[in-house]
Design a protein around this motif. Structure first.
Motif, mmCIF file in Angstrom:
data_model
loop_
_atom_site.group_PDB
_atom_site.id
_atom_site.type_symbol
_atom_site.label_atom_id
_atom_site.label_comp_id
_atom_site.label_asym_id
_atom_site.label_seq_id
_atom_site.Cartn_x
_atom_site.Cartn_y
_atom_site.Cartn_z
ATOM 1 N N THR A 54 23.193 2.231 20.974
ATOM 2 C CA THR A 54 22.345 2.091 19.787
ATOM 3 C C THR A 54 22.122 0.269 20.115
ATOM 4 O OG1 THR A 54 23.402 2.646 18.182
ATOM 5 C CG2 THR A 54 21.946 0.770 17.749
ATOM 6 N N VAL A 55 20.823 0.356 20.260
ATOM 7 C CA VAL A 55 20.135 -1.327 20.392
ATOM 8 C C VAL A 55 19.467 -1.804 19.212
ATOM 9 C CG1 VAL A 55 18.599 -2.840 21.879
ATOM 10 C CG2 VAL A 55 20.151 -0.761 22.676
ATOM 11 N N ASP A 56 19.921 -2.711 19.079
ATOM 12 C CA ASP A 56 18.592 -3.185 17.513
ATOM 13 C C ASP A 56 18.158 -4.384 18.066
ATOM 14 O OD1 ASP A 56 17.346 -4.641 15.797
ATOM 15 O OD2 ASP A 56 19.340 -3.921 13.854
ATOM 16 N N ARG A 57 16.826 -4.521 18.738
ATOM 17 C CA ARG A 57 16.057 -5.705 18.839
ATOM 18 C C ARG A 57 16.002 -7.114 18.511
ATOM 19 N NH1 ARG A 57 15.859 -4.202 24.554
ATOM 20 N NH2 ARG A 57 14.523 -2.619 24.589
ATOM 21 N N ASN A 58 16.260 -6.826 16.811
ATOM 22 C CA ASN A 58 16.667 -7.820 16.230
ATOM 23 C C ASN A 58 18.637 -8.509 15.523
ATOM 24 O OD1 ASN A 58 14.056 -8.430 14.866
ATOM 25 N ND2 ASN A 58 14.773 -6.708 14.103
ATOM 26 N N VAL A 59 19.337 -8.153 16.812
ATOM 27 C CA VAL A 59 20.360 -8.377 17.069
ATOM 28 C C VAL A 59 20.952 -8.971 18.373
ATOM 29 C CG1 VAL A 59 22.538 -7.599 16.423
ATOM 30 C CG2 VAL A 59 21.301 -6.738 14.979
ATOM 31 N N TRP A 60 21.286 -10.344 18.180
ATOM 32 C CA TRP A 60 20.897 -10.687 19.538
ATOM 33 C C TRP A 60 23.074 -11.266 19.779
ATOM 34 C CZ3 TRP A 60 17.943 -13.295 23.557
ATOM 35 C CH2 TRP A 60 16.111 -12.665 22.360
ATOM 36 N N MET A 61 23.157 -11.606 21.253
ATOM 37 C CA MET A 61 24.466 -11.354 21.867
ATOM 38 C C MET A 61 24.555 -12.482 23.083
ATOM 39 S SD MET A 61 25.938 -7.883 23.161
ATOM 40 C CE MET A 61 27.013 -8.587 24.443
ATOM 41 N N LEU A 62 26.026 -13.095 22.042
ATOM 42 C CA LEU A 62 25.500 -14.757 23.673
ATOM 43 C C LEU A 62 26.901 -13.415 24.961
ATOM 44 C CD1 LEU A 62 24.814 -17.358 25.381
ATOM 45 C CD2 LEU A 62 27.534 -17.623 24.355
ATOM 46 N N ASN A 63 26.653 -12.923 25.478
ATOM 47 C CA ASN A 63 27.844 -13.007 26.591
ATOM 48 C C ASN A 63 28.524 -13.526 27.173
ATOM 49 O OD1 ASN A 63 28.807 -10.134 28.122
ATOM 50 N ND2 ASN A 63 27.796 -10.617 29.613
ATOM 51 N N MET A 64 29.421 -12.942 27.605
ATOM 52 C CA MET A 64 30.722 -14.104 28.015
ATOM 53 C C MET A 64 30.357 -14.678 29.192
ATOM 54 S SD MET A 64 34.099 -12.295 27.230
ATOM 55 C CE MET A 64 35.034 -12.087 25.004
ATOM 56 N N ASP A 65 29.453 -14.131 29.724
ATOM 57 C CA ASP A 65 28.704 -14.848 30.820
ATOM 58 C C ASP A 65 27.911 -16.075 30.423
ATOM 59 O OD1 ASP A 65 26.941 -13.927 30.544
ATOM 60 O OD2 ASP A 65 26.097 -13.130 32.072
ATOM 61 N N ARG A 66 27.751 -16.585 29.196
ATOM 62 C CA ARG A 66 27.217 -17.554 28.294
ATOM 63 C C ARG A 66 26.153 -17.312 28.714
ATOM 64 N NH1 ARG A 66 31.193 -21.360 27.753
ATOM 65 N NH2 ARG A 66 32.608 -20.236 26.946
ATOM 66 N N LYS A 67 24.876 -16.120 29.306
ATOM 67 C CA LYS A 67 23.827 -15.980 29.054
ATOM 68 C C LYS A 67 23.595 -15.109 27.593
ATOM 69 C CE LYS A 67 22.870 -15.262 34.115
ATOM 70 N NZ LYS A 67 23.166 -14.880 34.777
ATOM 71 N N TRP A 68 22.411 -15.344 26.735
ATOM 72 C CA TRP A 68 21.862 -14.440 26.090
ATOM 73 C C TRP A 68 21.519 -13.479 26.058
ATOM 74 C CZ3 TRP A 68 23.226 -15.426 20.526
ATOM 75 C CH2 TRP A 68 23.903 -16.540 19.761
ATOM 76 N N MET A 69 21.527 -12.331 25.229
ATOM 77 C CA MET A 69 20.962 -10.821 25.371
ATOM 78 C C MET A 69 20.573 -10.241 24.161
ATOM 79 S SD MET A 69 24.100 -9.236 27.451
ATOM 80 C CE MET A 69 23.280 -8.011 27.021
ATOM 81 N N VAL A 70 20.273 -9.351 24.003
ATOM 82 C CA VAL A 70 19.625 -7.992 23.204
ATOM 83 C C VAL A 70 21.382 -7.618 22.873
ATOM 84 C CG1 VAL A 70 18.828 -6.320 22.064
ATOM 85 C CG2 VAL A 70 17.126 -8.153 22.862
ATOM 86 N N ALA A 71 21.963 -7.163 22.314
ATOM 87 C CA ALA A 71 23.025 -6.534 21.887
ATOM 88 C C ALA A 71 23.037 -5.511 21.570
ATOM 89 C CB ALA A 71 23.832 -6.695 20.072
ATOM 90 N N GLN A 72 24.355 -5.635 22.634
ATOM 91 C CA GLN A 72 23.899 -4.188 23.601
ATOM 92 C C GLN A 72 25.624 -3.164 23.557
ATOM 93 O OE1 GLN A 72 22.544 -2.675 26.825
ATOM 94 N NE2 GLN A 72 20.785 -3.807 26.739
ATOM 95 N N ASN A 73 26.611 -2.515 23.042
ATOM 96 C CA ASN A 73 28.326 -1.913 23.289
ATOM 97 C C ASN A 73 28.310 -1.776 24.252
ATOM 98 O OD1 ASN A 73 29.059 -2.093 20.357
ATOM 99 N ND2 ASN A 73 28.116 -0.529 19.841
ATOM 100 N N PRO A 74 29.371 -2.332 25.105
ATOM 101 C CA PRO A 74 30.647 -3.209 24.424
ATOM 102 C C PRO A 74 30.126 -4.453 24.613
ATOM 103 C CG PRO A 74 31.382 -2.618 25.894
ATOM 104 C CD PRO A 74 30.215 -2.315 26.600
#
Length: 424
Positions: free
Chosen positions: A58-78
């Motif tokens: 699942t990908v929702d373009r309105n949900v973002w995440m700060l990956n643990m490498d400190r780069k922002w990206m569109v949220a994706q599991n895991p």
């Protein structure tokens, strides 16, 4: 040209940016969540980090995440890609937790960590599982009509001691310091904390200091993020499939501490995954994580954003001892606050127990349980005999109880006890 609504226009722009980033037009490290996005921190241990084994793309373009490498990206599991973390606290913590359960040398650990990092960069789902965060963000963004950003910080197996605010001076070498650094300059936009942790304390019999440490964690996070009323949504620890006798008591204690903490600080709300399916002896399945993420989002919408019509935490409001005239049986009338619609149960709600001096007695049992037909927020617990004054009521026995009461919005009944039984 037709005028495009604000939310849909923003969604279009986000999608376009992501497409361009994927083609190398923009560098991901320069991407940031939209300025109107609320930010939520995800912290705790494995059931927040996620161990659901069914992959979900699942990908929702309105949900973002700060990956643990400190780069922002569109949220994706895991969401929790620990092997990609730039903060040494995660590798160090993972090593400490690993050597407790294995005899691997540091060299073996480093080699396996390096291999897992390479796998994570190619296919993150091959080394990490599904947690509740993406589904929380999806529900929130859908109902708020604006983007949501997540900062995943959890580490599987982490004790609350590893999250100690007293280790803040270690910076990136502590989970607490790494969490604060991840928040960085966006601290003022953080809307709340999702916290799921406590299984380790139950497993290792570390209950004595858990309440004080959890309250201290809440107080220090609020102080360090500059928000004395920062909301916390706590997930009461769920089930563990084991027949180890000491564990039964430990899990009950941790659950009750978490329920108590939610009443000792303002803007601390409790939900639970105790009724959700597992993928192993202790970890919530992907399907269960979806429901848990939804539950936390309902609480956020209702209690944080103050929007009517969404789910609220269920909590025991009152206990009274009554008598049923038709059967001459005594029963306990339980009433719960926060119920949306009415209480429901897929089977008879049989997770209640009477104990005297900490032990069960076949003379004093909950022999029948019913939804109260006259009270949508009530349950009736029929008793084999009127219990003595020292008797206590428990809900959710041991590590692996059958919990099956929710309201119309799937808000679950938490475990509780000991609770005093009033006289008549």
């Amino acid at each position: 040209m037709h005028r495009i609504g604000g939310f849909f226009y923003k969604s279009f722009c986000i999608t376009l940016i992501c497409m361009l980033a994927a083609r190398g037009v923009f560098s991901q490290k320069h991407m940031l969540p939209p300025p109107e996005a609320d930010i939520w921190i995800l912290a705790g241990q494995s059931n927040m980090a996620g161990a659901g084994r069914t992959k979900d793309t699942t990908v929702d373009r309105n949900v973002w995440m700060l990956n643990m490498d400190r780069k922002w990206m569109v949220a994706q599991n895991p969401l929790h890609r620990v092997f990609e973390s730039t903060a040494p606290a995660y590798k160090t913590g993972f090593y400490e937790l690993t050597v407790k359960n294995t005899k691997k040398s540091r060299e073996e650990f480093d080699r396996e960590f390096r291999i897992n990092r390479e796998l994570s960069l190619k296919d993150p789902a091959s080394v990490a599982g599904v947690g509740p965060g993406l589904y929380f963000g999806h529900r929130l963004a859908d109902q708020l009509k604006r983007p949501v950003a997540l900062i995943p910080c959890a580490l599987g197996g982490a004790t609350i001691e590893l999250w100690s605010p007293l280790k803040k001076n270690k910076g990136e070498s502590s989970l607490y310091g790494a969490m604060l650094n991840s928040a960085g300059e966006l601290r003022s936009r953080i809307r709340g904390i999702l916290w799921s942790q406590g299984e380790s304390e139950a497993m290792f019999s570390l209950m004595d200091t858990y309440e004080a440490k959890l309250l201290s964690f809440i107080d220090h996070v609020r102080e360090d993020l500059g928000n004395p009323d920062l909301p916390f949504i706590i997930v009461q620890i769920g089930r563990m499939i084991t027949d180890v006798e000491t564990q039964q008591h430990n899990w009950e204690i941790i659950r009750e501490i978490q329920r108590r903490v939610a009443g000792r600080r303002k803007n601390v709300f409790l939900t639970t995954g105790i009724d959700l399916p597992l993928d192993d002896a202790v970890h919530t399945s992907t399907a269960g994580q979806k429901r848990l993420g939804y539950r936390m989002a309902e609480i956020a919408l209702s209690m944080v954003y103050k929007m009517p019509g969404y789910g609220k935490p269920l909590n025991l409001e009152s206990v009274s001892l009554e008598e049923d005239k038709s059967s001459n049986l005594n029963y306990l009338k339980l009433r719960f606050s926060g119920v949306s619609g009415k209480l429901n149960s897929c089977d008879p709600p049989g997770q209640f127990e009477i104990r005297i001096d900490g032990k069960t007695n076949f003379m004093y049992t909950v022999c029948r349980t019913e939804l109260d037909p006259e009270d949508p927020a009530g349950l009736k617990l029929f008793l084999s005999a009127k219990p003595p004054k020292q008797a206590k009521l428990f809900c959710g026995k041991g590590t692996n109880p059958v919990m099956n009461v929710t309201d119309d919005l799937d808000m679950p009944l938490p475990a509780f006890g000991p609770v005093d039984i009033p006289g008549k």
